[in-house]
Design an enzyme around this catalytic site. Structure first.
Site, mmCIF file in Angstrom:
data_model
loop_
_atom_site.group_PDB
_atom_site.id
_atom_site.type_symbol
_atom_site.label_atom_id
_atom_site.label_comp_id
_atom_site.label_asym_id
_atom_site.label_seq_id
_atom_site.Cartn_x
_atom_site.Cartn_y
_atom_site.Cartn_z
ATOM 1 N N ASN A 95 -1.307 -34.396 8.856
ATOM 2 C CA ASN A 95 -0.696 -36.047 7.947
ATOM 3 C C ASN A 95 0.878 -36.503 8.219
ATOM 4 O OD1 ASN A 95 -0.023 -33.459 6.246
ATOM 5 N ND2 ASN A 95 -0.260 -34.945 4.704
ATOM 6 N N TYR A 138 2.172 -43.898 -0.171
ATOM 7 C CA TYR A 138 1.773 -42.190 -1.222
ATOM 8 C C TYR A 138 0.905 -42.516 -1.346
ATOM 9 C CZ TYR A 138 6.567 -42.123 1.005
ATOM 10 O OH TYR A 138 8.089 -41.882 1.711
ATOM 11 N N ASP A 167 -4.282 -38.071 -3.552
ATOM 12 C CA ASP A 167 -4.090 -37.255 -2.111
ATOM 13 C C ASP A 167 -5.625 -36.468 -2.055
ATOM 14 O OD1 ASP A 167 -1.906 -37.701 -1.160
ATOM 15 O OD2 ASP A 167 -0.362 -36.939 -2.701
#
Length: 393
Positions: A95, A138, A167
């Site tokens: 990632n 993010y 995430d």
């Protein structure tokens, strides 16, 4: 019994999504080699110092891994990584910033020419193509882009999730897709590329509000800690000002709630509240009635009535309450892992196996396994010393 024992995962990972995916592979017995930058490592190591001086995020997502430090901008460092992948890796997870893996020659197209059975899982904010492919992402930004923020909070203000939900969703889809790819390879012998997008992962979890508001309909109302479309379903204060969380799912439960909890049987057939949609539309009016019924009771007494009536309820627990939760204790769900600062408590991964248990080995110090891995790849002590002197490892 560790079902992934014998599988090696090499991961160019940082923060949460990829580390969370690979930690779960490690839980199942896979050997996970975590590639970190020399001297600094995964930047999540410095998110906080709340876990006995270590980062809470890092301890959570990195147990049972080996830490190998490599400077991938150093030609020899990059060559060592390629050798590691060629000799050891079943799966490569990354990632990195958009396009970085391709520039390093670590794309599935490049690697599969030498190793057709390799599985490459790329995790990014928005996916490998499309107009957002190069956009940095993010967790909070993806919560915003996926519409999650529009459904949480109050009518006055949006609120983010208290955990890294974007995430985590991407990490879960990476994990399950890698497992499926390993099964596919077992059947066909062929590797494949997996392209995981945080936006698509959290977007999938947003499907209920998407369908709720399709064709231009109004989206679910932001309702704080209450359910946005089912009522009563949420927190209610008792007379001692402690909060009870309760939830109704159907009309049978509504009748029982009125008769046995509120002690107002007539409400069950009141035309203002005789369907869930009506109750949800008139929630402020109904909330006032419920709070009036609870004002002479303690939270414990309310919970007792709910429990005896078969109405779902829960405590609004703090983190301290979860540490000591009697159900987790009774089921033996707590274990411990070794860390660079000693033993740390840890929840055993969800699921109970009839044979064996999940692997829960130590959280690695930065570069802890560098020398042993390089030695296994044929590097001499002199080579390792030279690499270390110029901070290539």
């Amino acid at each position: 019994m560790q079902p992934l024992k014998g599988i090696t995962v090499v991961s160019l990972e940082h923060a949460i999504a990829a580390p969370f995916a690979t930690r779960q592979l490690a839980d199942l017995g896979a050997r996970v080699i975590k590639i970190e930058r020399p001297l600094v490592g995964d930047f999540a190591r410095k998110y906080d110092e709340r876990a006995k001086g270590l980062s809470s995020h890092f301890v959570w997502t990195n147990r049972s891994k080996e830490s190998l430090t490599l400077d991938l901008k150093d030609p020899e460092g990059l060559e060592i990584l390629r050798r590691l992948i060629d000799q050891e890796a079943d799966v490569l997870v990354q990632n990195l910033a958009p396009g970085a893996a391709q520039r390093l020659g670590l794309s599935f197209e490049d690697l599969s020419k030498r190793k057709p059975q390799i599985i490459v899982c790329d995790i990014s904010g928005y996916g490998s193509d499309g107009p957002y492919a190069q956009k940095k992402a993010y967790d909070l930004l993806i919560q915003s882009e996926a519409g999650f923020l529009s459904t949480t909070g109050t009518q006055e203000d949006v609120a983010k999730a208290g955990i890294s939900i974007a995430d985590i969703s991407a990490g879960m889809y990476a994990y399950t897709n890698i497992l499926a790819a390993l099964m596919h390879r077992q059947q066909t012998g062929a590797g494949q590329r997996i392209d995981i997008s945080m936006l698509e992962s959290l977007g999938e979890w947003m499907s209920y509000p998407l369908y709720y508001s399709m064709d231009g309909a109004a989206p679910p109302t932001r309702a704080g800690a209450s359910h946005s479309s089912i009522y009563p379903y949420g927190p209610f204060a008792a007379g001692d000002q402690k909060v009870v969380m309760l939830g109704l799912q159907n009309e049978r439960e509504w009748v029982i709630f009125c008769e046995k909890v509120l002690l107002q049987a007539h409400l069950a057939h009141d035309e203002r509240f005789d369907t869930n949609m009506k109750r949800s539309e008139r929630r402020l009016e109904l909330k006032e009635i419920i709070l009036k019924a609870f004002e002479t009771l303690t939270a414990s007494q309310v919970a007792d009535r709910l429990e005896r009536s078969g109405i779902a309820n829960a405590q609004v627990n703090s983190m301290a309450d979860v540490w000591s939760h009697e159900q987790l204790q009774a089921r033996g769900r707590w274990s411990s892992v070794q860390t660079p600062v000693g033993q740390m408590p840890a929840l055993i991964p969800p699921g109970s196996w009839s044979i064996g248990r999940a692997r829960m080995d130590e959280v690695p110090a930065l570069g802890q396994h560098t020398d042993s891995i390089l030695t296994s790849l044929g590097c001499s002590s002199a080579q390792i010393d030279n690499l270390r002197k110029r901070h290539a490892i």
